[in-house]
Enzyme design. Structure first.
Site, PDB file in Angstrom:
ATOM      1  N   SER A  72       1.187  -1.045  -0.216  1.00 25.48           N
ATOM      2  CA  SER A  72      -0.142  -0.004  -0.041  1.00 25.48           C
ATOM      3  C   SER A  72       0.506   0.992   0.170  1.00 25.48           C
ATOM      4  CB  SER A  72      -1.093  -0.051   1.508  1.00 25.48           C
ATOM      5  OG  SER A  72      -0.926   1.068   1.700  1.00 25.48           O
ATOM      6  N   LYS A 110       1.757  -4.056   6.312  1.00 29.59           N
ATOM      7  CA  LYS A 110       2.249  -3.822   5.820  1.00 29.59           C
ATOM      8  C   LYS A 110       3.899  -3.584   5.262  1.00 29.59           C
ATOM      9  CE  LYS A 110      -1.860  -4.405   3.346  1.00 29.59           C
ATOM     10  NZ  LYS A 110      -1.920  -5.715   3.105  1.00 29.59           N
ATOM     11  N   TYR A 116      -2.584  -1.196  11.133  1.00 29.66           N
ATOM     12  CA  TYR A 116      -2.218  -1.860   9.318  1.00 29.66           C
ATOM     13  C   TYR A 116      -0.931  -1.617   8.928  1.00 29.66           C
ATOM     14  CZ  TYR A 116      -3.721  -1.632   4.996  1.00 29.66           C
ATOM     15  OH  TYR A 116      -4.088  -1.794   3.732  1.00 29.66           O
TER      16      TYR A 116
END
Ligand code: NAD
Ligand code: WQD
Length: 337
Positions: free
Chosen positions: A125, A154, A150
Site C-alpha cells: 500500500s 504492510k 495496519y
C-alpha cells in the site's frame, strides 16, 4: 498455469481473478469470508462463465493452509490479497491486525517455499510512504514511520517476504496500491464488504442512493487547489491488470530481480471536491454533503509516479476518476436492488 489467489472473494482479489481468467490463467481462491459475503464468486462466474473453487480457510491456521498446497501441488504462483484493511480498526485492535495479516503471510510463504511455488505477488500500500515530503511519490521515496498498525503490517510484510524468499527460487513483487476504487464495468461485480465501507467512493455512492442521509468532506483547509485532500484514485480493473502483468513479467523474465516493488496509481492527484464533482457530472445525481473538520491521521496529498510499472511491467492505467464514478455507481444501483 495455476495461480492461488488469497482473499479471492474480496474486492481487489475478485476483480483480479476475472482479469487472470481472461488472460488464460487457471485460478483457485482461498478466503475465509472474514470481510466478504462470498457473492463475488457468482459475479466471477457471470462475467467469465467459470466456477472458481474457493477454499474457505482461515490462512492464519497452519494446517488448514497447507491443505490447499497439498491438494494443488501444481500451484505456480500466489497473489496474496488476504488481510484486514481498516486503518481505524487497526488502531483499536492492533493484535488482531498483526495476528491476521502477519500470520497469514507467514503460513503462505512457508508453503510457497515448501511446495516449490515460483512466483509471489503481494498487496502492499502507498500507506508505507506515510505523508511524503515530495510529490509525486516514486519507489525511491523513503518509507516513513507507520501511522497505524495496519500500515505497519504492510511495511513489515514487505520485509518478511524479502527475508523469507531470499536464497530461494521464488521471485516476488510487492505492489503498492494508491486508492483503489470503482467496479467491473459489466455491473456484475464490485465491492461487497461485510462491514460498512469507510473509503470515499463507496461512501459517495451510498449517500447518493440514500443508504446514508449525507456525507462529510473531511477538511477544506488543506494547502491544495480547493482546500480538500488529494489522492490518486486507481480503477480496480487497472489494478487487476497490473497483477496479471506482474505475473507475466516474472514468467517472461528469468532475469527479473528476485524481489521488487512497484507503485500503482494513475499519477494524477484528485481532490475530494473534484471527486464529488466528477460523480455528480457522470451520474447526474446531486450529492448531499457538508464540510467537516479534517479526519485525524489523514495526510494532505499523495499521488504516484508509476514510471517503473510502466517501463518494466508495460502497465498503463486506462481509466480516470469519471470511469471510476460511473462503474461504482452502476454497481451501487445493482447492489442496492
Ligand atoms: P477486502 O477486505 O475486500 O479483501 C480481502 C479478503 O481477504 C476478504 O475477502 C477477507 O475475507 C479475506 N481475508 C482476510 N483475512 C483472511 C484470513 N486470515 N484468511 C482467509 N481470508 C482472509 O480488501 P481489498 O480491498 O480487496 O484488499 C486486498 C488487499 O489489498 C489487502 O491486503 C489490503 O490491505 C490491500 N490494499 C487495499 C487497499 C484498498 O484501499 N482497498 C489499498 C491498498 C492495499
Ligand atoms: C480518501 C479521501 C478522506 C471519506 C485509505 C487507507 C490507505 C489505503 C487506501 C489500504 C481522504 C476523504 C473520505 C469521507 C472524505 N488502504 N474522505 N469523506 O484515507 O486516502 O486511504 O485507503 O492500504 O492505507 O488509509 O482513503 O477513501 O478513506 O479517503 O472527505 O466520508 O477522502 O479524508 O482525504 P485514504 P479514503
Amino acid at each position: 498455469m495455476k495461480i492461488l489467489i488469497t482473499g479471492g472473494t474480496g474486492y481487489i482479489g475478485s476483480h483480479t481473478i476475472v482479469d487472470l481468467i481472461n488472460n488464460g490463467f487457471e485460478v483457485i481462491s482461498a478466503d475465509s469470508f472474514l470481510n466478504s459475503d462470498g457473492s463475488a464468486l457468482q459475479g466471477i462466474e457471470k462475467i467469465t462463465g467459470r466456477k472458481i473453487k474457493n477454499y474457505k480457510v482461515d490462512l492464519t491456521n497452519k494446517e488448514d493452509t497447507e491443505i490447499i498446497f497439498k491438494e494443488n501441488p501444481d500451484i505456480a504462483g500466489v497473489i496474496h490479497f488476504a488481510a484486514l484493511k481498516a486503518v481505524g480498526e487497526s488502531v483499536e485492535k492492533p493484535i488482531l491486525y498483526f495476528d491476521n495479516n502477519i500470520n497469514s503471510l507467514l503460513n503462505i510463504l512457508d508453503n510457497i517455499v515448501k511446495y516449490g511455488v515460483k512466483y509471489f505477488v503481494f498487496s502492499s500500500s502507498c500507506t508505507v510512504y506515510g505523508s511524503p515530503d515530495k510529490l509525486p511519490v516514486d519507489e525511491h521515496t523513503p518509507i516513513q514511520e507507520a501511522e497505524s498498525p495496519y500500515g505497519r503490517t504492510k511495511q513489515v510484510s514487505e520485509m518478511i517476504a524479502k527475508d523469507v524468499l531470499s536464497n530461494t527460487n521464488v521471485k516476488a513483487i510487492m505492489l503498492r496500491y494508491f486508492n483503489p476504487a470503482g467496479a467491473h464495468e459489466s455491473g456484475k461485480m464490485g465491492e461487497s464488504p461485510a462491514l460498512p465501507p469507510l473509503n470515499l467512493v463507496p461512501i459517495i455512492t451510498e449517500t447518493a442512493i440514500g443508504k446514508r442521509d449525507s456525507m462529510m468532506v473531511f477538511g477544506d483547509d488543506y494547502n491544495t487547489r480547493d482546500g480538500s485532500a488529494i489522492r490518486d484514485y486507481i480503477h480496480v480493473m487497472d489494478l487487476a491488470d497490473a497483477h496479471t502483468k506482474s505475473l507475466q513479467y516474472l514468467i517472461d523474465n528469468p532475469k527479473a530481480l528476485d524481489y521488487d516493488f512497484f507503485n500503482l496509481g494513475i499519477g494524477q492527484g484528485v481532490t475530494v471536491l473534484e471527486a464529488i464533482n466528477a460523480f455528480e457530472e457522470v451520474t447526474g445525481e446531486k450529492l448531499n454533503y457538508s464540510i467537516a473538520p479534517r479526519r485525524p491521521g489523514d495526510i494532505p496529498a499523495i499521488y504516484a509516479d508509476y514510471t517503473k510499472a510502466k517501463t518494466l511491467l508495460k502497465w498503463n492505467p486506462k481509466r480516470n476518476i469519471e470511469d471510476i464514478m460511473k462503474s461504482a455507481w452502476e454497481w451501487e444501483k445493482v447492489r442496492s436492488n
